[in-house]
Write a protein that holds these residues in place. Structure first.
Motif, PDB file in Angstrom:
ATOM      1  N   TYR A  82       0.830  -1.193  -0.078  1.00 39.41           N
ATOM      2  CA  TYR A  82       0.100   0.129  -0.077  1.00 39.41           C
ATOM      3  C   TYR A  82       0.925   1.428   0.022  1.00 39.41           C
ATOM      4  CZ  TYR A  82      -4.597  -2.447   0.787  1.00 39.41           C
ATOM      5  OH  TYR A  82      -5.758  -3.172   0.798  1.00 39.41           O
ATOM      6  N   SER A  83       2.038   1.144   0.240  1.00 34.99           N
ATOM      7  CA  SER A  83       2.985   2.338   0.557  1.00 34.99           C
ATOM      8  C   SER A  83       2.997   3.375  -0.975  1.00 34.99           C
ATOM      9  CB  SER A  83       4.253   2.414   1.224  1.00 34.99           C
ATOM     10  OG  SER A  83       5.126   1.694   0.414  1.00 34.99           O
ATOM     11  N   SER A  86       1.215   6.500  -1.621  1.00 33.02           N
ATOM     12  CA  SER A  86       1.571   7.791  -0.817  1.00 33.02           C
ATOM     13  C   SER A  86       1.304   8.977  -1.554  1.00 33.02           C
ATOM     14  CB  SER A  86       2.801   7.539  -0.081  1.00 33.02           C
ATOM     15  OG  SER A  86       4.097   7.492  -1.311  1.00 33.02           O
ATOM     16  N   TYR A 106      -9.825   0.604   3.859  1.00 37.36           N
ATOM     17  CA  TYR A 106      -9.779   1.895   3.853  1.00 37.36           C
ATOM     18  C   TYR A 106      -8.827   2.433   5.174  1.00 37.36           C
ATOM     19  CZ  TYR A 106     -14.407   1.781   1.622  1.00 37.36           C
ATOM     20  OH  TYR A 106     -15.190   1.595   0.582  1.00 37.36           O
ATOM     21  N   ARG A 107      -8.383   1.586   5.989  1.00 33.16           N
ATOM     22  CA  ARG A 107      -7.444   1.824   7.091  1.00 33.16           C
ATOM     23  C   ARG A 107      -6.070   1.751   6.319  1.00 33.16           C
ATOM     24  NH1 ARG A 107      -6.749   4.742  11.306  1.00 33.16           N
ATOM     25  NH2 ARG A 107      -8.785   4.006  11.936  1.00 33.16           N
ATOM     26  N   LYS A 108      -5.905   0.848   5.833  1.00 32.69           N
ATOM     27  CA  LYS A 108      -4.542   0.762   4.894  1.00 32.69           C
ATOM     28  C   LYS A 108      -4.152   2.064   4.055  1.00 32.69           C
ATOM     29  CE  LYS A 108      -3.884  -4.187   5.375  1.00 32.69           C
ATOM     30  NZ  LYS A 108      -3.884  -5.619   4.425  1.00 32.69           N
ATOM     31  N   ALA A 110      -5.547   4.871   4.210  1.00 27.11           N
ATOM     32  CA  ALA A 110      -5.711   6.247   5.032  1.00 27.11           C
ATOM     33  C   ALA A 110      -4.330   6.438   5.800  1.00 27.11           C
ATOM     34  CB  ALA A 110      -6.545   6.318   5.898  1.00 27.11           C
ATOM     35  N   ASP A 111      -3.711   5.229   6.146  1.00 24.26           N
ATOM     36  CA  ASP A 111      -2.351   5.057   6.797  1.00 24.26           C
ATOM     37  C   ASP A 111      -1.383   5.633   5.930  1.00 24.26           C
ATOM     38  OD1 ASP A 111      -3.386   4.211   9.281  1.00 24.26           O
ATOM     39  OD2 ASP A 111      -2.785   2.159   8.721  1.00 24.26           O
ATOM     40  N   VAL A 112      -1.341   5.679   4.481  1.00 24.21           N
ATOM     41  CA  VAL A 112      -0.069   5.855   3.747  1.00 24.21           C
ATOM     42  C   VAL A 112      -0.489   7.349   2.804  1.00 24.21           C
ATOM     43  CG1 VAL A 112       0.741   3.747   3.482  1.00 24.21           C
ATOM     44  CG2 VAL A 112      -1.196   4.385   1.971  1.00 24.21           C
ATOM     45  N   SER A 115      -3.930  13.237   4.433  1.00 24.65           N
ATOM     46  CA  SER A 115      -5.330  13.563   5.173  1.00 24.65           C
ATOM     47  C   SER A 115      -6.144  14.197   4.205  1.00 24.65           C
ATOM     48  CB  SER A 115      -5.062  14.085   6.642  1.00 24.65           C
ATOM     49  OG  SER A 115      -4.854  15.400   6.391  1.00 24.65           O
TER      50      SER A 115
END
Lengths: 325, 325
Positions: A82-83, A86, A106-108, A110-112, A115
């Protein structure tokens, strides 16, 4: 439209590279975006690049390309990581219609991503307002529902959830025009969006007529193919009403509305077929019977038809640009 | 199909030479029939021959002709005198939708044709079983409902009344294939036949979504033009269900049917426009607003579109010949 948008400067992510996801990747590449494609499943990671390339070749046959196939493919990154997302200003989720899985995705994402990167779902079944709960900064979440094949259809439903920012939705709506779409923009995420509400009203009545013995399957299909089918791609339904002069409709509404099906039941005919695990052309048996040969012909024939109708529709734009806000 | 039919040996009569009647005459001439056309109104008698000729020229532009325009026109008799119908094996009534007038017309037709000549109405509004009461030997009476322009559309609804002979209806059904139609054949004359039942189910839901503020007119039109419009001309609705694999429908039926409009009321939006005597593109104001220029463009654009979609549809026949009885 905002004339300053340069698609080559906007990286777009796609998560989920099944049939639909791959086809969306091809559409975004053809529109000029660098695309970061995440394959959560090992099979998808192995198959996606070749599938996407063959879809771009299909676009080439329909004269949709302005660069070589290799140049488009050079803009594509496929990864399980997923990175790579970015730098994406927008990420489209195209995974299976299971809320628990989407929630993890979605969590994965949003982490990269930043916002304020837009996160959008291709769901056709789950309310946007519900999915939105699982996204940090939910005002940047919306529905972007594509049609198959994504690179050769003009249809797109953009849908706001209750917390979606209109400004963000409008940006997506404008961008979609650079994808050669004719998007609808729904301010409320009503169930079924627009299209399914309309289509299921027809399905309800059509199955009712067949189950009642009033008409055959063939009668209903012919009525659609040769009546509605002779104008709908140009006009839709309301411009058609304007074109036919309006004055006769109230009397026919009065006469026909009370006769239409109001059923809330799943039609028995359909339930029986599904219970028998019949899959239409995919199993050569469904509402109609097909020989194996005929069932295969349908796929080929639809690919050709689709190209034809896509080009025909493009000659009758009658575009009304919409803005919200 | 009965391969022995020779259209040049079958005289067909048409009564009523308004826009629709003229267009039906052109279709029958192009199909090879000698046509006896009755103009009950003086204006129609004066205008019809030229209008029919210009429609045949329009057919020429679309490559529908196998003879010269003059040769087709030589097969046409236009008269105010019903006695020219005497050798017709079939007479089509295309007069205004008033029962009292149709009743007089049927009597005049029946007085001059043989007792087994088929008499058919182009009505879209009045039940065939009701009109049938006014026809001597009612077993030879049926509905044959054409679409505009009759010589360049494949749609046709053939409808039996309660007293119609299936054998006669089947003959008309077979003959219609020589007119290059894809007819439906309804054994019962349900109100609205098939097409209007289906279309009014869409209109009810579409107007409901707009009146509720859930979607705009443009949203609904786009949904139709670019979603249904991208496959309906090839598949109709049931073959589409087969093509998409069937299994998801019961669940969506269960979820969406309870949300669909069941209204029996005339939508206010439509009633208001009609009360204001707005006539859509004909008055440059209706559900949408048009400039005078745009309103005129619609007619021209539709004539071109119609030719395009007629030719496109012909490349995807998937014909299933039907017989009844």
């Amino acid at each position: 439209m905002d004339e300053t948008i340069q698609t080559r400067e906007i990286s777009v992510g796609v998560v989920g590279l099944g049939l639909m996801g791959s086809s969306i990747v091809a559409a975004l590449l053809l529109a000029g975006h660098p695309v970061k494609a995440i394959a959560p499943l090992p099979d998808e990671l192995a198959d996606a690049p070749e599938r996407i390339q063959s879809q771009i070749r299909h676009g080439e046959e329909a004269d949709l390309l302005t660069q070589s196939v290799a140049e488009y493919m050079a803009q594509l990154t496929v990864s399980a990581d997923y990175s790579v997302l970015s730098d994406c200003q927008m990420v489209l989720e195209c995974v299976t219609e299971k809320i628990a899985i989407k929630q993890i995705v979605y969590r994965k994402i949003a982490d990269v991503v930043s916002s304020d990167a837009i996160i959008a779902s291709n769901t056709s079944a789950i309310p946007i307002s519900m999915l939105q709960q699982y996204v940090p900064n939910p005002e940047r979440f919306l529905g972007i529902h594509w049609a198959e094949p994504a690179y050769m259809t003009r249809f797109m439903e953009i849908t706001c959830g209750t917390e979606t920012s209109l400004e963000r939705a409008n940006w997506a709506f404008e961008l979609a025009h650079y994808w050669k779409k004719e998007p609808t923009l729904l301010r409320k995420d009503i169930r079924g969006f627009v299209t399914n509400r309309l289509m299921y009203a027809i399905y309800r009545e059509g199955l009712h007529l067949v189950e009642n013995g009033d008409a055959s399957l063939e009668d209903v299909d012919k009525a659609f193919r040769y009546d509605a089918g002779s104008w709908i791609t140009m006009m839709g339904i309301f411009r058609r009403m304007d074109y036919t002069g309006l004055q006769d409709y109230p009397e026919i509404f009065r006469r026909l509305f009370p006769l239409l099906s109001n059923s809330e039941q799943v039609p028995k005919l359909m339930q029986q077929l599904v219970d028998q695990q019949l899959r239409g052309t995919q199993s050569a048996k469904g509402l109609y019977d097909y020989t194996e040969e005929e069932a295969k012909e349908w796929d080929k024939a639809f690919a050709v038809f689709n190209k034809d109708i896509y080009q025909l529709a493009a000659r009758y734009p009658f575009r009304t640009d919409q803005r919200i806000g």
